[in-house]
Enzyme design. Structure first.
Site, mmCIF file in Angstrom:
data_model
loop_
_atom_site.group_PDB
_atom_site.id
_atom_site.type_symbol
_atom_site.label_atom_id
_atom_site.label_comp_id
_atom_site.label_asym_id
_atom_site.label_seq_id
_atom_site.Cartn_x
_atom_site.Cartn_y
_atom_site.Cartn_z
ATOM 1 N N ALA A 194 0.853 -1.196 0.000
ATOM 2 C CA ALA A 194 0.000 0.000 0.000
ATOM 3 C C ALA A 194 0.888 1.244 0.000
ATOM 4 C CB ALA A 194 -0.890 -0.015 1.225
ATOM 5 N N GLY A 234 2.923 -9.227 6.185
ATOM 6 C CA GLY A 234 3.128 -8.429 7.391
ATOM 7 C C GLY A 234 2.895 -6.975 7.041
ATOM 8 N N GLY A 235 2.599 -6.131 8.043
ATOM 9 C CA GLY A 235 2.352 -4.711 7.807
ATOM 10 C C GLY A 235 1.349 -4.507 6.672
ATOM 11 N N ASP A 236 1.729 -3.674 5.713
ATOM 12 C CA ASP A 236 0.826 -3.437 4.581
ATOM 13 C C ASP A 236 1.312 -4.192 3.343
ATOM 14 O OD1 ASP A 236 3.103 -1.958 4.355
ATOM 15 O OD2 ASP A 236 2.124 -0.208 3.428
ATOM 16 N N GLU A 237 2.100 -5.246 3.539
ATOM 17 C CA GLU A 237 2.625 -6.032 2.419
ATOM 18 C C GLU A 237 1.777 -7.290 2.182
ATOM 19 O OE1 GLU A 237 7.422 -5.084 2.899
ATOM 20 O OE2 GLU A 237 6.578 -7.008 3.516
#
Lengths: 320, 211
Positions: A194, A234-237
């Site tokens: 993102a 993980g995160g926005d990945e």
């Protein structure tokens, strides 16, 4: 000798009774005396049905008839019949369990029925306890199986979005590659990130950020065919594993994914615009190793980010 | 060994016999039990084709529940009731009013009480059949309580399962109870004399019918 036999008959640990064709009791041993409190002198000569009312039932009358008139032996199990001879008054009959054997006997031209009663109360109690234990173990086993299933799911899925996690993705990618190697298949590995997600978190807070990630997961999953895999690294990945007929299909899919983010997100009354950057590597064109393909897709995505974000790019060797 | 007419007559006879046994069992277990013997054959085990699925029980390896009852004198032989052990467990469970879902085929946990129930069921059934054969042949039979055993049968054991007995009457048996179909087999090993008297009696009856 007769006296010895008579003593033995009274000592054996089972009930022994003999009745004649008129069902008159001829022999009533010590075990039966002790159980019922009825002495031999009081019982011998009486009709069996008077002494033991359970024998009035048709089932038992038939069994006796078959022994007395047709020479048939019969076994009756405590599991089905419970008990045949009841204890003296005041003693609990409900837990009592007895097996019964009925055999024909012959003396001169007369026939008799030998009725043997064995106490099975302890055996039944033991079996009952054992069955309960087995049931408990089965229930526990089922619970363990469910919790194993849950922990397996948790270890392979992202708790926020419910999508497969990195571990599960690596597994699926390795499996898909080995499958594709055998069947000459083609795959696309799409690294999706993102753009400006950190700002969303900073501006609206982590709760909204989580909602955005959920919505991202939903849009990605809805865009690709059900046979493809969307995972959260993980995160926005996020990452997509697509099965292709032709390498050019990768761009078609990437465009579709991009289009899915063209409309804003409406979360907790906020309108949020979020674009994405996609890096793509292709199997077998760019390599055979899962880690290599992931690194190439990551590199292609990084190049898009560097060149102004919001787009897709296919790996070219100079990316890494 | 049996022609069609003899086969039909014998099938009809044994179904009447087991019908009576089924009624008795229904009364004892307080559930409706229907017993069916769709097919009766007189065979020599050595002639049976191992590929014939109806005779799986003779040739497949595994745990077997076997109840046997010896009878004699004029009409001599030994009757066996056999079930694969998981079927025996289902039958015992249903008779005892217990659910049978958790039967593990490789691990038959038949308990003392289950074996007693199966002993009684086989006793009622074998008594009915042997007793009525006696009536049919108008002879007095003597027989004792059945012996029961749980055996693990390997392929080589199959060859000796019925050794010494040349011809056997095979009754394919089906217990229909509580929506469950439990299938077993009744094998009656007969001496040559007994077979001859059975066949002679059947022929006389058939002749009288057609005469």
């Amino acid at each position: 000798m007769d006296n010895l036999i008579s003593q033995a008959l009274n000592k054996v640990h089972m009930g022994i009774m003999i009745v004649d064709r008129q069902l008159k009791v001829v022999v009533w041993n010590g075990w039966l005396e002790r159980l019922t409190g009825k002495n031999k002198e009081d019982v011998v000569g009486l009709n069996l049905l008077e002494v033991c009312p359970r024998f009035k039932s048709n089932v038992y009358l038939n069994i006796l008839q078959n022994a007395l008139y047709h020479g048939q032996s019969r076994f009756c199990s405590s599991a089905l019949h419970k008990a045949f001879i009841l204890p003296k008054e005041g003693e609990d009959e409900h837990l009592l369990r007895q097996n019964m054997n009925v055999d024909p006997l012959y003396l001169e031209d007369r026939s008799y029925a030998l009725i043997q009663i064995s106490d099975m109360t302890n055996v039944n109690t033991r079996v009952y306890k054992l069955k309960n234990l087995i049931k408990e173990l089965e229930t526990e086993y089922a619970k363990i199986k469910i919790s194993e299933k849950i922990s397996k799911h948790l270890s392979l899925h992202d708790p926020l979005t419910g999508l497969p996690n990195r571990l599960a993705y690596n597994d699926r990618l390795a499996w898909a590659i080995s499958n594709a190697q055998r069947n000459h298949g083609k795959l696309a590995i799409m690294f999706v990130d993102a753009d400006g997600f950190k700002q969303v978190n900073d501006t609206y807070g982590h709760d909204v950020g989580d909602q955005v990630l959920l919505e991202m997961a939903k849009r990605l999953s809805e865009t690709v065919p059900s046979t493809d895999t969307v995972a959260r690294l993980g995160g926005d990945e996020f990452i997509i594993l697509s099965h292709l007929k032709d390498d050019r299909d990768a761009e078609v899919i990437a465009k579709r994914v991009e289009a899915a983010f063209s409309t804003h997100f409406k979360i907790a009354g906020n309108y949020i615009n979020l674009s994405i950057s996609i890096g793509i590597s292709l199997f077998p064109k760019h390599g055979q190793e899962p880690s290599e393909l992931l690194r190439q897709a990551d590199g292609a995505m990084y190049k898009i980010k560097k060149n102004g974000k919001n787009g897709y790019g296919i790996y070219e060797p100079e990316h890494v | 060994m049996l022609n069609d007419l003899q086969k039909d007559l014998l099938t009809e006879l044994v179904n009447v016999y087991v019908g009576q046994a089924a009624n008795m069992l229904s009364e004892i277990v307080e559930k409706r039990i229907v017993l069916n013997i769709p097919e009766v054959e007189l065979i020599s085990i050595s002639d049976v084709d191992p590929g014939d699925r109806r005779y799986n029980i003779f040739f497949s390896e595994g745990h077997l529940f076997r109840s046997s009852l010896q009878f004699g004198y004029e009409f001599q032989g030994k009757a066996f009731l056999m079930f694969p052990v998981e079927q025996a467990k289902v039958l015992a469970n249903i008779c005892l009013g217990e659910l049978s879902e958790s039967v593990i085929p490789d691990d038959p946990d038949l308990m003392d009480t289950d074996l007693d129930v199966l002993k009684e069921v086989s006793n009622v059934l074998l008594n009915a059949i042997i007793g009525e054969f006696g009536n049919f042949l108008e002879i007095k039979l003597e027989y004792v309580l059945p012996d029961i055993e749980l055996i693990y049968v390997t392929n080589s054991d199959q060859q000796i399962l019925l050794q010494n007995e040349v011809y056997v009457l095979v009754l394919h048996t089906s217990f229909l109870l509580a929506d469950t179909d439990v299938t077993g087999i009744i094998v009656i090993a007969l001496s040559m004399n007994s077979i001859s008297s059975l066949l002679a009696k059947m022929d006389a009856l058939l002749e009288a019918d057609h005469g």
